[in-house]
Design an enzyme around this catalytic site. Structure first.
Site, PDB file in Angstrom:
ATOM      1  N   HIS A  93       9.294  -2.015   8.292  1.00 41.07           N
ATOM      2  CA  HIS A  93      10.356  -0.997   8.216  1.00 41.07           C
ATOM      3  C   HIS A  93      11.417  -1.265   9.286  1.00 41.07           C
ATOM      4  CE1 HIS A  93       6.736   1.374   6.686  1.00 41.07           C
ATOM      5  NE2 HIS A  93       7.573   1.488   5.691  1.00 41.07           N
ATOM      6  N   SER A 104       1.822  -3.401   6.131  1.00 33.60           N
ATOM      7  CA  SER A 104       1.835  -2.285   5.182  1.00 33.60           C
ATOM      8  C   SER A 104       1.233  -1.071   5.868  1.00 33.60           C
ATOM      9  CB  SER A 104       0.996  -2.660   3.958  1.00 33.60           C
ATOM     10  OG  SER A 104       0.675  -1.504   3.223  1.00 33.60           O
ATOM     11  N   ASP A 163       7.639  -5.483  -1.569  1.00 34.10           N
ATOM     12  CA  ASP A 163       7.477  -4.823  -2.864  1.00 34.10           C
ATOM     13  C   ASP A 163       8.452  -5.474  -3.840  1.00 34.10           C
ATOM     14  OD1 ASP A 163       5.681  -2.287  -2.190  1.00 34.10           O
ATOM     15  OD2 ASP A 163       7.057  -2.611  -0.541  1.00 34.10           O
ATOM     16  N   GLN A 181       5.312   9.127  -7.186  1.00 33.05           N
ATOM     17  CA  GLN A 181       5.056   7.698  -7.385  1.00 33.05           C
ATOM     18  C   GLN A 181       3.582   7.339  -7.185  1.00 33.05           C
ATOM     19  OE1 GLN A 181       7.915   6.662  -4.135  1.00 33.05           O
ATOM     20  NE2 GLN A 181       6.465   5.023  -3.671  1.00 33.05           N
TER      21      GLN A 181
HETATM   22  P1  AMP Z   1       7.177   2.257   2.140  1.00 32.24           P
HETATM   23  O1  AMP Z   1       7.249   3.109   3.358  1.00 32.24           O
HETATM   24  O2  AMP Z   1       5.881   1.526   1.971  1.00 32.24           O
HETATM   25  O3  AMP Z   1       7.620   2.985   0.884  1.00 32.24           O
HETATM   26  O4  AMP Z   1       8.250   1.098   2.354  1.00 32.24           O
HETATM   27  C1  AMP Z   1       9.590   1.390   2.615  1.00 32.24           C
HETATM   28  C2  AMP Z   1      10.387   0.122   2.527  1.00 32.24           C
HETATM   29  O5  AMP Z   1       9.889  -0.818   3.479  1.00 32.24           O
HETATM   30  C3  AMP Z   1      10.280  -0.554   1.155  1.00 32.24           C
HETATM   31  O6  AMP Z   1      11.547  -1.063   0.789  1.00 32.24           O
HETATM   32  C4  AMP Z   1       9.294  -1.671   1.398  1.00 32.24           C
HETATM   33  O7  AMP Z   1       9.458  -2.773   0.536  1.00 32.24           O
HETATM   34  C5  AMP Z   1       9.630  -2.045   2.829  1.00 32.24           C
HETATM   35  N1  AMP Z   1       8.497  -2.752   3.451  1.00 32.24           N
HETATM   36  C6  AMP Z   1       7.211  -2.339   3.480  1.00 32.24           C
HETATM   37  N2  AMP Z   1       6.434  -3.266   4.089  1.00 32.24           N
HETATM   38  C7  AMP Z   1       7.262  -4.270   4.446  1.00 32.24           C
HETATM   39  C8  AMP Z   1       7.070  -5.529   5.097  1.00 32.24           C
HETATM   40  N3  AMP Z   1       5.871  -5.936   5.507  1.00 32.24           N
HETATM   41  N4  AMP Z   1       8.146  -6.308   5.319  1.00 32.24           N
HETATM   42  C9  AMP Z   1       9.384  -5.915   4.902  1.00 32.24           C
HETATM   43  N5  AMP Z   1       9.626  -4.759   4.284  1.00 32.24           N
HETATM   44  C10 AMP Z   1       8.585  -3.941   4.048  1.00 32.24           C
END
Ligand code: AMP
Length: 287
Positions: free
Chosen positions: A37, A185, A150, A61
């Site tokens: 993030h 993640s 993602d 989702q």
């Molecule tokens: P989330 O909080 O999991 O919904 O992720 C929010 C955003 O962060 C989304 O656009 C994800 O693709 C991105 N994201 C999550 N993990 C990673 C990572 N390891 N590297 C880059 N972007 C990420």
């Protein structure tokens, strides 16, 4: 850094910045922030005058048997991460603010969402497309930052932006990884240290798959996938592959033979390690 909880307040702030010719970069998240993030935030910081991060664990989702309830949440920690990364506004709405009673509208991107993640998580991408559409109408960003982690989500959102003429540019940022190369993640918090090290086999396998295509010039996608599958089986006792696919990066359509293919190739997979579901992918240009 300001925390905003109301939709009309953030819309007025966005109007003000747009009227004064400031660019707005937006990073939608579900919180429990990590360096993946942060990398999105830093990219936004580089490109835009104003950086907005939303933190909302979006119920629509998640499938009925998924981890919505136990999804990790820690706003205080997220607050400090946002502050030290240079965020200007955090949008932190309540569930009722986002989905008031009698909320009836959905945004569905067709076809792409029937495959891969969409096949195993029915309704997931409609939940994602709908919430991102709403958030974009609230934040009014010039740039929307999403992670390559993602891959299919990035493709779906780019297609939605294209089809619905959203007045923004989608920027896809590279996947941030642990030292072991496990993709970062929020769900990694479900894993023990040993499981994290076992899970790193996934990216190792994807890297070997890419090598087969690029270095050993294998064009039969099935042969590459068989190899990746066997690699994972050989190296890990507990990882159970859910799907594996070699696709383009526009509609995520499977490529059977790379012989006549030109463009970006994505090898993506989902796997279970115990009860934890992990996804990862590798992307590269071909020819
Ligand atoms: P989330 O909080 O999991 O919904 O992720 C929010 C955003 O962060 C989304 O656009 C994800 O693709 C991105 N994201 C999550 N993990 C990673 C990572 N390891 N590297 C880059 N972007 C990420």
């Amino acid at each position: 850094m300001k925390i905003i909880k109301e939709i009309d307040a953030l819309q007025s702030i966005a109007d003000y910045y747009r009227a004064t010719f400031k660019t707005i970069g937006f990073v939608p998240t579900m919180g429990f922030l990590h360096d993946g993030h942060v990398s999105l935030i830093l990219n936004a910081r580089k490109d835009s005058d104003i950086v907005v991060v939303s933190i909302f664990v979006n119920p629509t989702q998640f499938g009925p048997n998924e981890d919505f309830e136990k999804y990790p949440r820690d706003f205080l920690r997220d607050f400090h991460i946002c502050k030290s990364s240079g965020v200007d506004y955090v949008f932190l709405p309540e569930r009722n603010t986002v989905y008031p009673e009698n909320f009836l509208t959905e945004v569905k991107v067709k076809s792409i969402t029937d495959r891969l993640e969409g096949k195993f998580r029915p309704g997931h991408f409609t939940g994602v497309a709908t919430i991102v559409n709403k958030l974009v109408n609230i934040v009014k960003p010039h740039y929307l930052y999403v992670g390559q982690k993602d891959a299919q989500q990035a493709v779906v959102l780019r297609k939605m932006a294209e089809d619905l003429n959203l007045d923004l540019k989608v920027k896809v940022c590279e996947t941030m990884r642990e030292e072991t190369k496990l993709a970062m993640s929020s769900r990694n918090s479900y894993l023990t240290k040993e499981e994290k090290s076992e899970a790193s086999v996934l990216y190792e396998a994807l890297t070997e798959g890419k090598k087969m295509i690029n270095d050993y010039k294998v064009t039969d996608a099935n042969a590459v996938m068989k190899f990746i599958e066997n690699f994972i089986k050989r190296k890990s006792k507990n990882l159970i592959l859910q799907y594996l696919a070699i696709t383009d990066n526009y509609l995520m359509q499977e490529i059977e033979d790379l012989k006549n293919y030109e463009g970006e190739v994505v090898i993506s997979l989902a796997a279970y390690l115990g009860k934890t579901r992990l996804i990862d992918n590798i992307i590269f240009s071909y020819k």
